[in-house]
Design a protein around this motif. Structure first.
Motif, PDB file in Angstrom:
ATOM      1  N   VAL A  54      46.251 106.557  -8.481  1.00  0.00           N
ATOM      2  CA  VAL A  54      46.459 107.375  -9.684  1.00  0.00           C
ATOM      3  C   VAL A  54      46.311 106.518 -10.942  1.00  0.00           C
ATOM      4  CG1 VAL A  54      48.122 108.763 -10.964  1.00  0.00           C
ATOM      5  CG2 VAL A  54      47.917 109.045  -8.490  1.00  0.00           C
ATOM      6  N   ASN A  55      46.931 105.314 -10.924  1.00  0.00           N
ATOM      7  CA  ASN A  55      46.811 104.411 -12.073  1.00  0.00           C
ATOM      8  C   ASN A  55      45.367 104.011 -12.339  1.00  0.00           C
ATOM      9  OD1 ASN A  55      49.564 104.431 -12.476  1.00  0.00           O
ATOM     10  ND2 ASN A  55      49.930 102.603 -11.246  1.00  0.00           N
ATOM     11  N   LEU A  56      44.629 103.784 -11.241  1.00  0.00           N
ATOM     12  CA  LEU A  56      43.224 103.409 -11.382  1.00  0.00           C
ATOM     13  C   LEU A  56      42.407 104.569 -11.939  1.00  0.00           C
ATOM     14  CD1 LEU A  56      41.610 100.853 -10.844  1.00  0.00           C
ATOM     15  CD2 LEU A  56      41.051 101.726  -8.586  1.00  0.00           C
ATOM     16  N   GLY A  57      42.717 105.773 -11.467  1.00  0.00           N
ATOM     17  CA  GLY A  57      42.034 106.952 -12.007  1.00  0.00           C
ATOM     18  C   GLY A  57      42.317 107.149 -13.482  1.00  0.00           C
ATOM     19  N   GLN A  58      43.582 106.956 -13.886  1.00  0.00           N
ATOM     20  CA  GLN A  58      43.938 107.077 -15.305  1.00  0.00           C
ATOM     21  C   GLN A  58      43.213 106.031 -16.140  1.00  0.00           C
ATOM     22  OE1 GLN A  58      47.786 105.754 -16.367  1.00  0.00           O
ATOM     23  NE2 GLN A  58      47.925 106.988 -18.229  1.00  0.00           N
ATOM     24  N   LEU A  59      43.107 104.812 -15.596  1.00  0.00           N
ATOM     25  CA  LEU A  59      42.429 103.740 -16.319  1.00  0.00           C
ATOM     26  C   LEU A  59      40.974 104.105 -16.606  1.00  0.00           C
ATOM     27  CD1 LEU A  59      42.117 100.807 -17.350  1.00  0.00           C
ATOM     28  CD2 LEU A  59      41.621 100.156 -14.999  1.00  0.00           C
ATOM     29  N   SER A 118      34.096 107.505 -11.950  1.00  0.00           N
ATOM     30  CA  SER A 118      34.997 106.619 -11.201  1.00  0.00           C
ATOM     31  C   SER A 118      36.414 107.186 -11.167  1.00  0.00           C
ATOM     32  CB  SER A 118      35.011 105.221 -11.828  1.00  0.00           C
ATOM     33  OG  SER A 118      33.732 104.628 -11.762  1.00  0.00           O
ATOM     34  N   ALA A 119      36.843 107.775 -12.275  1.00  0.00           N
ATOM     35  CA  ALA A 119      38.180 108.370 -12.319  1.00  0.00           C
ATOM     36  C   ALA A 119      38.306 109.494 -11.287  1.00  0.00           C
ATOM     37  CB  ALA A 119      38.463 108.899 -13.721  1.00  0.00           C
ATOM     38  N   LYS A 120      37.276 110.369 -11.223  1.00  0.00           N
ATOM     39  CA  LYS A 120      37.296 111.461 -10.242  1.00  0.00           C
ATOM     40  C   LYS A 120      37.336 110.917  -8.816  1.00  0.00           C
ATOM     41  CE  LYS A 120      34.819 115.059 -12.821  1.00  0.00           C
ATOM     42  NZ  LYS A 120      33.559 115.844 -12.874  1.00  0.00           N
ATOM     43  N   TYR A 121      36.578 109.844  -8.582  1.00  0.00           N
ATOM     44  CA  TYR A 121      36.512 109.265  -7.233  1.00  0.00           C
ATOM     45  C   TYR A 121      37.907 108.879  -6.737  1.00  0.00           C
ATOM     46  CZ  TYR A 121      35.640 105.790  -3.609  1.00  0.00           C
ATOM     47  OH  TYR A 121      35.669 105.064  -2.453  1.00  0.00           O
ATOM     48  N   TYR A 122      38.672 108.169  -7.566  1.00  0.00           N
ATOM     49  CA  TYR A 122      39.984 107.695  -7.130  1.00  0.00           C
ATOM     50  C   TYR A 122      41.012 108.827  -7.092  1.00  0.00           C
ATOM     51  CZ  TYR A 122      38.210 102.947  -7.400  1.00  0.00           C
ATOM     52  OH  TYR A 122      37.495 101.816  -7.170  1.00  0.00           O
ATOM     53  N   PHE A 158      50.730 114.247 -11.774  1.00  0.00           N
ATOM     54  CA  PHE A 158      49.879 113.350 -12.563  1.00  0.00           C
ATOM     55  C   PHE A 158      48.409 113.475 -12.179  1.00  0.00           C
ATOM     56  CE2 PHE A 158      53.826 110.851 -13.458  1.00  0.00           C
ATOM     57  CZ  PHE A 158      53.733 110.910 -14.837  1.00  0.00           C
ATOM     58  N   THR A 159      48.141 113.568 -10.870  1.00  0.00           N
ATOM     59  CA  THR A 159      46.755 113.643 -10.418  1.00  0.00           C
ATOM     60  C   THR A 159      46.071 114.890 -10.948  1.00  0.00           C
ATOM     61  OG1 THR A 159      47.426 112.507  -8.387  1.00  0.00           O
ATOM     62  CG2 THR A 159      45.255 113.515  -8.394  1.00  0.00           C
ATOM     63  N   ASN A 160      46.736 116.032 -10.853  1.00  0.00           N
ATOM     64  CA  ASN A 160      46.138 117.274 -11.366  1.00  0.00           C
ATOM     65  C   ASN A 160      46.028 117.261 -12.888  1.00  0.00           C
ATOM     66  OD1 ASN A 160      45.611 119.329  -9.097  1.00  0.00           O
ATOM     67  ND2 ASN A 160      47.643 118.540  -8.582  1.00  0.00           N
ATOM     68  N   LEU A 161      47.003 116.623 -13.561  1.00  0.00           N
ATOM     69  CA  LEU A 161      46.928 116.513 -15.018  1.00  0.00           C
ATOM     70  C   LEU A 161      45.686 115.734 -15.429  1.00  0.00           C
ATOM     71  CD1 LEU A 161      48.003 116.639 -17.917  1.00  0.00           C
ATOM     72  CD2 LEU A 161      49.442 114.650 -17.383  1.00  0.00           C
ATOM     73  N   TYR A 162      45.459 114.569 -14.783  1.00  0.00           N
ATOM     74  CA  TYR A 162      44.297 113.742 -15.150  1.00  0.00           C
ATOM     75  C   TYR A 162      42.992 114.423 -14.761  1.00  0.00           C
ATOM     76  CZ  TYR A 162      47.911 110.177 -15.715  1.00  0.00           C
ATOM     77  OH  TYR A 162      49.021 109.483 -16.112  1.00  0.00           O
ATOM     78  N   LYS A 163      43.000 115.133 -13.612  1.00  0.00           N
ATOM     79  CA  LYS A 163      41.802 115.878 -13.231  1.00  0.00           C
ATOM     80  C   LYS A 163      41.487 116.970 -14.251  1.00  0.00           C
ATOM     81  CE  LYS A 163      39.999 116.385  -9.473  1.00  0.00           C
ATOM     82  NZ  LYS A 163      38.649 116.084  -8.948  1.00  0.00           N
ATOM     83  N   GLY A 164      42.539 117.636 -14.740  1.00  0.00           N
ATOM     84  CA  GLY A 164      42.331 118.661 -15.759  1.00  0.00           C
ATOM     85  C   GLY A 164      41.796 118.074 -17.059  1.00  0.00           C
ATOM     86  N   MET A 165      42.334 116.921 -17.471  1.00  0.00           N
ATOM     87  CA  MET A 165      41.861 116.282 -18.699  1.00  0.00           C
ATOM     88  C   MET A 165      40.391 115.867 -18.574  1.00  0.00           C
ATOM     89  SD  MET A 165      45.277 114.005 -19.446  1.00  0.00           S
ATOM     90  CE  MET A 165      44.701 113.213 -20.943  1.00  0.00           C
TER      91      MET A 165
END
Length: 514
Positions: free
Chosen positions: A170-175, A184-188, A205-212
């Motif tokens: 999740v941290n790597l995806g956010q980064l 790359s964010a979607k991949y992680y 958090f994962t769904n929040l970042y995917k939505g963003m």
């Protein structure tokens, strides 16, 4: 009226009691912490961990004070040359620096702790520290280094059985999302969502970042689905900050869809929750979104109103940052002073010793170098003489070997020639023996035939002739009987044939002898 006053006074009374209980508890823990710091030897790692746990209980919201107690523990460990729990102390020290925004000092502490954990082979703490280093670099906006260390933590987490790397993913995806590397964010993040038994926090958090990410890439329908699912998880956890952040993102999606009524409704809900939670950074995002909204509706009064609010929040955050910077400088100064006082005497005492040690080391090095050089010279000379002698011996041996080789070559040629001649003689001898054997066999046959003629053919006619002569001599009247004469003629003829054949045999024998 009296009942209202009673309620107010009762509330104040209970608040005072609660505060007193909290203060007493904190004072008790602080006394316990001070007592441990002065009396505890900390020769066991578990003692260090307990001390750090109490520090967290008291000063989790006051990192500067917590840092003071952690540094005091570190100094005591150093004075006693005690390595027990040193790595955990460094991690806590780095965490308190991190909470105050002193990221360089935080990184230094984390790296020192990382070295110790790696030497101990403590894989789990190594992974946690690598992730902390990555998050610190993210705060410094050094996204390359941040990605490097978070990826290292992810790789090592796969080597530890039973350790879940979900939070690291999740941290790597956010980064990557912050760095606008959406693929790359979607991949992680997809890796996280594909796993079973996820906690509500990780799902939120994962769904929040995917939505963003979906909103940034123009996939508004997908963004709404991810964000609504994130809201459900925050509701399960009653996590106000997550709810506010997700609601803001929903409003921004509707702004992108030009559905300004829904966008404004979500921003109003987010503002109420943010004011209640006193999250200034999220209020700043809300007012920025409201400004974007009212730019589209061309409502100048509202635009001016929220722009003023935005500036007020921004100024407030700026002042908070200024205070953090002042605290940072103050703490750094205090730390430097403590370090100077702690090591001043040691430095002064070691200066003279260092000078003497350096001069002694230089003299020792020069002496050793001279002795070594002399030994090398003698050794090289000895080796040179030995090599010359060996070279001469080898040269003589080479000449002797070459001479012997020449003699052997000559003898080999002679032997080859003699061998060839013997081979030829053997071959001729065999042929002559075979020919002689053949002649002897023929001679033996002739001898046998001659013997036969002599014993049978020759003697029979002679006997006949002699017999007939005796008959003639016995005749009284001296007349020869014609029959006897005829027999005599026949016997003479047979004798002539035998003599002729005997002659042929003798001629053949002469040829054989030749």
């Amino acid at each position: 009226m009296r009942s209202q006053w009673f309620i107010i006074i009762s509330s104040i009374f209970f608040l005072c009691i609660a505060f007193s209980v909290f203060a007493v508890k904190n004072d008790s823990l602080k006394n316990k912490l001070d007592s441990k710091l002065q009396n505890e030897l900390f020769d066991q790692e578990i003692d260090v961990k307990k001390y750090l746990e109490i520090t967290d209980q008291i000063y989790s919201q006051f990192p500067a004070e917590g840092l003071f107690y952690v540094i005091a523990l570190e100094e005591k460990l150093n004075r006693n040359n005690n390595e027990s729990g040193r790595a955990y102390t460094l991690v806590k020290k780095g965490t308190y620096y991190w909470l105050q925004g002193i990221y360089d000092a935080s990184l230094k502490a984390f790296f020192e702790a990382l070295d110790i954990f790696e030497e101990q082979g403590n894989s789990i703490e190594v992974i946690k520290t690598l992730n902390n280093i990555g998050e610190t670099y993210k705060k410094q906006k050094d996204y390359i280094q941040s990605a490097r260390f978070i990826k290292l933590a992810l790789a090592k987490s796969k080597e530890v059985k039973g350790l879940s790397p979900r939070l690291i993913l999740v941290n790597l995806g956010q980064l990557f999302m912050i760095n606008e590397n959406y693929d790359s964010a979607k991949y992680y993040l997809d890796q996280v969502l594909s796993q079973d038994s996820l906690t509500s926090q990780i799902k939120g958090f994962t769904n929040l970042y995917k939505g963003m990410i979906s909103r940034e890439t123009g996939e508004t329908d997908s963004a709404l689905l991810f964000l609504q699912e994130s809201l459900e998880h925050w509701a399960d956890l009653a996590y106000a900050r997550g709810t506010v952040e997700t609601t803001i993102e929903l409003a921004r999606v509707y702004i992108a869809k030009n559905d300004l009524i829904k966008a404004n409704r979500f921003l109003e809900e987010a503002e109420m929750l943010a004011l209640k939670a006193n999250t200034l950074d999220l209020l700043l995002k809300i007012y920025q979104s409201k400004i974007d909204l009212y730019k589209l509706t061309a409502t100048n009064d509202s635009l001016t109103f929220y722009f003023d609010k935005y500036l007020g929040i921004k100024d407030s955050i700026f002042n908070s940052e200024s205070r953090a910077e002042i605290n940072k400088l103050s703490i750094q100064y205090d730390l430097s002073q403590r370090e100077k006082e702690s090591y001043k005497l040691a430095l002064e005492q070691s200066k003279l010793a260092n000078k003497i040690e350096k001069r002694t080391e230089v003299l020792i090095l020069i002496t050793v170098a001279l002795i070594f050089s002399i030994v090398i010279v003698f050794y090289l000379r000895s080796k040179s003489n030995q090599l010359k002698t060996a070279h001469l011996k080898l040269k003589q041996q080479k000449e002797e070997i070459e001479d012997k080789q020449r003699k052997l070559s000559s003898k080999s040629l002679d032997l080859a020639r003699v061998n060839k001649e013997l081979h030829s003689l053997n071959k001729n001898l065999e042929e002559r023996v075979m020919e002689r054997t053949k002649k002897l066999n023929e001679r033996n046959r002739q001898i046998a035939e001659f013997t036969y003629y002599n014993s049978h053919k020759l003697r029979a006619p002679v006997a006949n002739v002699l017999g007939l002569i005796n008959v003639i001599e016995l005749t009284k009247d001296g007349k020869i009987d014609p029959a006897v004469l005829n027999y005599l003629k026949i016997s003479a003829t047979e004798l002539d044939k035998v003599i002729y054949n005997l002659k042929n045999l003798l001629e053949l024998d002469e040829k054989l002898e030749e």
